[in-house]
Write an enzyme that holds these catalytic residues in place. Sequence first.
Site: not given
Ligand code: NAD
Length: 256
Positions: A139, A152
């Site tokens: 991130s 985080y």
């Molecule tokens: P999301 O909530 O849509 O997806 C998260 C995924 O992680 C889901 O598929 C969920 O099932 C899985 N997950 C969560 N806990 C879990 C566990 N204990 N075991 C197995 N799977 C698990 O969120 P997203 O926004 O798609 O996030 C994906 C990645 O991108 C994350 O690492 C997040 O930190 C990172 N990220 C997101 C953003 C944003 O703005 N959305 C920004 C920077 C980084």
Amino acid sequence: MKNKVALVTGSTSGIGLAIAKSLAEKGCRVMLNGSREASKVESLLTELNRDHDVAYQRANMMDPEAILRMVKACEATFGKIDILVNNAGIQHVAPIEEFPLEKWDAIIAINLSAAFHTIRAALPGMKEKKWGRIVNIASIHGMIASPFKAAYVSAKHGMVGLTRVVALETAKAGITCNVICPGYVMTPLVENQIADQAKAHGIDRKAVYEMFLKDQPTGRFVDPSEIADLVTFLSSDAAASITGTILPVDGGWTAK
Ligand code: NAD
């Protein structure tokens, strides 16, 4: 990328699902992962398997033994792992003195330690083939900090460090390891944060959108497909010399 096999953690929604779809569209066979039981993702699998070759392995990224079973299941199902994408992640926002201990432990486990466990388990197979691609999804909070995100920010900075170590250890083995640092991407994770903030501050969602986007000079959320396309490029032969890099996809956030 025909004949390549990819394992994408946390790939039943958001960025992970977009990555899985993008790799599948390029011809990869993809092992999806999530913590939900298989019956809950049946319709998603059926839809993806109309045009692609995907499977699902339930594994809680907080559980090192389940992670090892997931890696072995991918190797057993598809014969190998060429591309590993560490994407699973959760968020919790609170001042440090009030930060719940179980949330700290869960965020460090899912957002950081899980990547250590998957890499540790998948590397021997990649080294044997002298080909591998590891892409970690951190991130912008792997590069800078924001208040109230102690766990985080710590986990995502850790992911950046882990990426650099793995890149150095695998540099001569035909394996690359890079980390992508997205700004705000519109996914269920961010939608939940927006809903929480709107409730906490008693303001409407539009005002929260603007609050979120004030740091992102493009003034819009990144689309999950933009992250997915970069993962797909980093996973290709064309990216063989790109390793140990930290790639912000943040609409200019860190340019400020
Ligand atoms: P999301 O909530 O849509 O997806 C998260 C995924 O992680 C889901 O598929 C969920 O099932 C899985 N997950 C969560 N806990 C879990 C566990 N204990 N075991 C197995 N799977 C698990 O969120 P997203 O926004 O798609 O996030 C994906 C990645 O991108 C994350 O690492 C997040 O930190 C990172 N990220 C997101 C953003 C944003 O703005 N959305 C920004 C920077 C980084």
